[in-house]
Every structure is written in structure tokens, then in C-alpha cells.
Design a protein around this motif. Structure first.
Motif, PDB file in Angstrom:
ATOM      1  N   ALA A 161       3.826  13.826   3.188  1.00 12.98           N
ATOM      2  CA  ALA A 161       3.014  13.529   4.373  1.00 12.98           C
ATOM      3  C   ALA A 161       2.189  12.258   4.224  1.00 12.98           C
ATOM      4  O   ALA A 161       1.716  11.704   5.222  1.00 12.98           O
ATOM      5  N   TYR A 162       2.039  11.771   3.003  1.00 16.97           N
ATOM      6  CA  TYR A 162       1.289  10.526   2.789  1.00 16.97           C
ATOM      7  C   TYR A 162       1.950   9.338   3.489  1.00 16.97           C
ATOM      8  O   TYR A 162       1.335   8.275   3.639  1.00 16.97           O
ATOM      9  N   ARG A 163       3.197   9.511   3.918  1.00 21.61           N
ATOM     10  CA  ARG A 163       3.898   8.411   4.599  1.00 21.61           C
ATOM     11  C   ARG A 163       3.174   7.988   5.873  1.00 21.61           C
ATOM     12  O   ARG A 163       3.308   6.855   6.328  1.00 21.61           O
ATOM     13  N   LYS A 207       4.385   5.825  -5.406  1.00 23.86           N
ATOM     14  CA  LYS A 207       4.322   5.975  -6.864  1.00 23.86           C
ATOM     15  C   LYS A 207       3.403   7.115  -7.287  1.00 23.86           C
ATOM     16  O   LYS A 207       3.492   7.591  -8.429  1.00 23.86           O
ATOM     17  N   GLY A 208       2.529   7.530  -6.382  1.00 25.01           N
ATOM     18  CA  GLY A 208       1.662   8.664  -6.681  1.00 25.01           C
ATOM     19  C   GLY A 208       2.346  10.008  -6.495  1.00 25.01           C
ATOM     20  O   GLY A 208       1.759  11.056  -6.788  1.00 25.01           O
ATOM     21  N   GLY A 261       7.180  13.773  -7.886  1.00 22.61           N
ATOM     22  CA  GLY A 261       8.513  14.266  -7.557  1.00 22.61           C
ATOM     23  C   GLY A 261       9.436  13.142  -7.126  1.00 22.61           C
ATOM     24  O   GLY A 261      10.612  13.103  -7.519  1.00 22.61           O
ATOM     25  N   LEU A 262       8.915  12.211  -6.324  1.00 20.87           N
ATOM     26  CA  LEU A 262       9.720  11.076  -5.879  1.00 20.87           C
ATOM     27  C   LEU A 262      10.047  10.153  -7.047  1.00 20.87           C
ATOM     28  O   LEU A 262      11.168   9.649  -7.154  1.00 20.87           O
ATOM     29  N   VAL A 263       9.077   9.928  -7.917  1.00 19.67           N
ATOM     30  CA  VAL A 263       9.314   9.086  -9.094  1.00 19.67           C
ATOM     31  C   VAL A 263      10.465   9.651  -9.919  1.00 19.67           C
ATOM     32  O   VAL A 263      11.354   8.918 -10.375  1.00 19.67           O
ATOM     33  N   GLN A 264      10.473  10.966 -10.074  1.00 23.01           N
ATOM     34  CA  GLN A 264      11.541  11.614 -10.839  1.00 23.01           C
ATOM     35  C   GLN A 264      12.885  11.472 -10.125  1.00 23.01           C
ATOM     36  O   GLN A 264      13.917  11.212 -10.760  1.00 23.01           O
ATOM     37  N   GLN A 265      12.881  11.612  -8.794  1.00 19.91           N
ATOM     38  CA  GLN A 265      14.121  11.453  -8.031  1.00 19.91           C
ATOM     39  C   GLN A 265      14.695  10.047  -8.214  1.00 19.91           C
ATOM     40  O   GLN A 265      15.906   9.874  -8.377  1.00 19.91           O
ATOM     41  N   CYS A 266      13.830   9.034  -8.170  1.00 17.97           N
ATOM     42  CA  CYS A 266      14.283   7.652  -8.323  1.00 17.97           C
ATOM     43  C   CYS A 266      14.848   7.409  -9.720  1.00 17.97           C
ATOM     44  O   CYS A 266      15.867   6.721  -9.882  1.00 17.97           O
ATOM     45  N   TYR A 276       0.835  -1.203   0.000  1.00 17.29           N
ATOM     46  CA  TYR A 276       0.000   0.000   0.000  1.00 17.29           C
ATOM     47  C   TYR A 276       0.870   1.253   0.000  1.00 17.29           C
ATOM     48  O   TYR A 276       0.592   2.223  -0.729  1.00 17.29           O
ATOM     49  N   PHE A 277       1.922   1.228   0.796  1.00 17.40           N
ATOM     50  CA  PHE A 277       2.832   2.369   0.853  1.00 17.40           C
ATOM     51  C   PHE A 277       3.470   2.604  -0.512  1.00 17.40           C
ATOM     52  O   PHE A 277       3.677   3.748  -0.932  1.00 17.40           O
ATOM     53  N   LEU A 278       3.761   1.522  -1.225  1.00 14.82           N
ATOM     54  CA  LEU A 278       4.356   1.654  -2.553  1.00 14.82           C
ATOM     55  C   LEU A 278       3.419   2.394  -3.502  1.00 14.82           C
ATOM     56  O   LEU A 278       3.866   3.225  -4.307  1.00 14.82           O
ATOM     57  N   THR A 279       2.121   2.112  -3.417  1.00 13.62           N
ATOM     58  CA  THR A 279       1.170   2.826  -4.277  1.00 13.62           C
ATOM     59  C   THR A 279       1.155   4.318  -3.946  1.00 13.62           C
ATOM     60  O   THR A 279       1.019   5.162  -4.844  1.00 13.62           O
ATOM     61  N   LEU A 280       1.308   4.648  -2.661  1.00 13.20           N
ATOM     62  CA  LEU A 280       1.365   6.057  -2.267  1.00 13.20           C
ATOM     63  C   LEU A 280       2.640   6.709  -2.783  1.00 13.20           C
ATOM     64  O   LEU A 280       2.621   7.853  -3.259  1.00 13.20           O
TER      65      LEU A 280
END
Length: 408
Positions: free
Chosen positions: A265-267, A171-172, A175-180, A165-169
Motif C-alpha cells: 500500500a505504500y505505493r 527498498k523498505g 518481501g519485495l527485496v527478496q522477490q527481486c 522517493y518511491f524507490l526508497t519505499l
């Protein structure tokens, strides 16, 4: 014939589906287990609290005893206390007993249920034990050291589901997707688990706290009065190691494989499936619902308030900050309130933890060792007298079924 109890005599093994803890017992129980074994290294022989590969499970025990603890198999003088899931059948207990005496050459064996040991580790004999594990969450009612199995509840929600579930958050978060992508790091479940398990990163927030965290500075003044009103309604007592979080930062920087990533904050929603299983597509009840169901089936009814005062959170996923407050909030919303409370009226929800005199283990990040500690306490009492445990003489005379005559 009894085994002479020495400082380095008995062994305690706390079996888990994700991790198994073990160590040689001593008179000093104020310590963490010396051996932690990842069950993934042995093809994860336990799934959903059941053995799916006895060969791999035996290989795990062989590794723990003879490699990690450096016990000599030929001259094994170490009786073993094994903590196992309460759901195990008689056949599984007998198979374990057979392996212990015939393949591991143990001189003595005692099999104990994990919920009871977790309760003992927190200094009580009655309570409601909640084990948030890797693939399941179990709730057990214990009254005067007896597990009321008719009250036991399990839901297929655990750490593995939190990771997904955290992975889906994650991937949403564009900005994080771009960092990875820029760092050449895969945004997968391993990434999600690493972030989730970092101390202080994820917090199980109550809804109004999460809303306040996500609010912008411009909106904060507008929502503050509304949030204060909700907070007053949901105000709950806190434990010393689970206090209200205050102002949670909207973002936080974490390191993974020598790169730094910014997490939003979705974490704080990573553990939401525990309270709303539909988030991961699970057709089952929530944690708060099975806790209520289990407690309401406890007999006699006058013990039920005591259960709510003695709640034990254990398992590898119990360490996240805010979990106790969230449980209080969710369960409290379901508990009936009577204007004329009787003997069965619940007045408070309290949580037990490892007592302060275990100065090493009392730390908040060691609470998941309560089962291990309970095992050490019981082993010190059990292995003094051969009448209390299954000895090799007992096994040779009666076979594997003898385990049912000397166990909890």
C-alpha cells in the motif's frame, strides 16, 4: 507572402525535458501526436526547463522533422509551431529562431508558451495552469490569454523525484527485496519508474484513505468511525475521471521483465514529495503553497476566484488517479474562509480538461496532450496569414530578434 494551408502543411512540436511530442497538423485536431521522442536518446538537452546543449537539442529537432515526420529539408514547406517553457529568455527564443531558419530550413515559425497552449487545449483563456514535469513543477496564472509572469512559481519537484522517493519505499519492503533477488532483477530507479507509471497501480490517496488501506481487517471496525469523521470533514466534489477510489487493495501484483512482483500500500505515497518536498530533501515550498502564492498575486483581485474554478493539470505526471482530489484537499486547507465573502472569495476548486467533443483526446489518459492540442488549435489560426508568424522573408530582413514581434 503567405503559406498555403493544406491538410498536411504545418507541424506542431511540443518540447519537453523528458519527452517531445510532434506531428503534422491537419484540419482534424481530434488526434494524438504521431511522434513521441524520448529526450534521453539525445542526452537530455533540456534540464530544469533550460537548454543545456543546443547541439543535442538541434539533433532532436532534426530527428523529429526529417526522420520521424519524413519532411524533405531541401524543399521544406512546413511552417512550425513550437511550444516552449515560459521561462525561456529572449536569447533562447532567438537561438531557436536561428536554428529553425538556418539549419532546419523552415518556411515559417511561431513560438508559443506551453501554459497558454495547455489552457487553450482545455477550452479556456483564463486559469491556473499546473505543469507537473520530469524535474520541475510550474504554476502559471493566465488572465484573458496573458500570462502574468510576476505570478509564476516553480519548485524543483517532478517525476524524477517521485521515482527516487518511491524507490526508497520499495527498498523498505523486505518481501519485495527478496522477490527481486530471487528473480535476478535490480531494484533500481528504472524498476520504480516502471511500477509508478503502470495504470491503476499508484493512486494519490488522501491521508485517511491511505490509513484505511493499511488497516488490517481486525482493526478496520475500530478505525471506521474515526475515518468516517475525517472523511466528512474532507469530503470534496470529484471529477468524472478522478472519483474517490473506494477500497484500495493493500497489495497489487505487477509484471516487470517477465517476472511478477507484489507491491504494498505504500505505493500510494509515491507522489507525496509534491505536497511535502522535505521527503526528498528539497528545501522548497509545496505544490499547494505555490498555487496559493501564484493565485494571490493575480491582478485584478476579482479574477482570483475564476482561477480556482479553472485549474489545469498538465505534464507527464498529471495522469495519476487521485491527484485532483489531493490538490483540492491540500489547497482547500489553506484557503481563507470568510463569513462575509466578497468578490474575491473562492467558493470552489474546479479542474478543466480537454472538452468532450475531442472524443479521442478527452480520455483521462490523454489529458497530458492538452498542450499539444492547444498548439494545433493555434497553428490552424496562425498559419493562415503570414502577418501572424515569422516567415523566412521576415527572418532574412530582421534576423533572429524578429521572433519577438510575432509571438505570444
Amino acid at each position: 507572402m503567405s503559406i498555403s494551408l493544406r491538410e498536411d502543411n504545418f507541424v506542431v512540436i511540443d518540447v519537453g525535458s523528458y519527452q517531445t511530442k510532434a506531428g503534422v497538423g491537419t484540419h482534424d485536431t481530434n488526434k494524438i501526436p504521431s511522434t513521441l521522442v524520448s529526450m534521453a536518446e539525445f542526452n537530455s538537452p533540456i534540464k530544469d526547463n533550460r537548454i543545456v546543449s543546443w547541439d543535442d537539442f538541434e539533433a532532436t529537432l532534426q530527428h523529429v522533422l526529417f526522420k520521424e515526420l519524413n519532411i524533405k529539408k531541401i524543399r521544406n514547406e512546413h511552417p512550425v509551431l513550437m511550444s516552449v517553457p515560459v521561462h525561456w529568455t529572449k536569447q533562447e527564443h532567438e537561438r531557436l529562431t536561428q536554428i529553425a531558419f538556418e539549419n532546419l530550413n523552415v518556411p515559417g515559425l511561431y513560438i508559443a508558451p506551453q501554459p497558454l497552449l495547455a489552457l487553450y487545449g482545455c477550452g479556456s483563456v483564463s486559469g491556473l495552469v499546473v505543469d507537473v514535469g520530469h524535474s520541475n513543477t510550474d504554476v502559471n496564472v493566465i488572465v484573458d490569454s496573458l500570462i502574468q509572469t510576476s505570478c509564476s512559481e516553480t519548485i524543483p519537484i517532478g517525476g524524477d523525484h517521485f521515482n527516487r522517493y518511491f524507490l526508497t519505499l520499495l527498498k523498505g519492503d523486505s518481501g519485495l527485496v527478496q522477490q527481486c533477488e530471487q528473480a535476478g532483477v535490480a531494484l533500481d530507479e528504472a524498476f520504480a519508474q516502471h511500477i509508478r507509471e503502470q495504470p491503476g497501480v499508484c493512486h494519490v490517496a488522501i491521508n485517511h484513505e491511505l490509513q484505511k488501506t493499511a488497516a488490517t481487517e481486525q482493526d478496520e471496525s475500530a478505525v471506521s468511525s474515526n475515518m468516517d469523521e475525517i472523511a466528512d470533514k474532507e469530503a470534496l466534489p470529484t471529477d468524472e475521471d478522478d472519483e474517490a477510489p473506494g477500497d484500495l487493495p493493500e497489495t497489487i501484483d505487477v509484471e516487470y521483465r517477465e517476472h511478477k512482483f507484489t507491491i504494498g500500500a505504500y505505493r500510494h505515497r509515491a507522489y507525496d514529495p509534491l505536497f511535502d518536498p522535505a521527503l526528498v530533501g528539497a528545501d522548497c515550498l509545496s505544490l499547494q503553497e505555490i498555487m496559493l502564492m501564484a493565485a494571490n498575486r493575480c491582478e485584478p483581485p476579482e479574477f482570483r476566484p475564476k482561477l480556482w474554478e479553472n485549474v489545469v493539470l498538465t505534464g507527464g505526471c498529471c495522469l495519476v488517479q487521485g491527484l485532483k482530489r489531493r490538490v483540492r484537499s491540500q489547497v482547500g486547507a489553506l484557503l481563507p474562509v470568510s463569513e462575509n465573502p466578497g468578490d474575491t472569495q473562492t467558493t470552489a476548486i474546479g479542474f478543466l480538461r480537454i472538452p468532450d467533443y475531442f472524443s479521442v483526446l478527452k480520455k483521462a489518459n490523454y489529458q497530458h496532450y492538452s498542450t499539444w492540442l492547444g498548439g494545433e488549435i493555434v497553428a490552424k489560426l496562425i498559419f493562415i496569414d503570414a502577418k501572424n508568424y515569422v516567415s523566412k522573408v521576415d527572418y532574412n530582413e530582421s534576423g533572429p530578434s524578429v521572433c519577438h514581434t510575432k509571438s505570444y
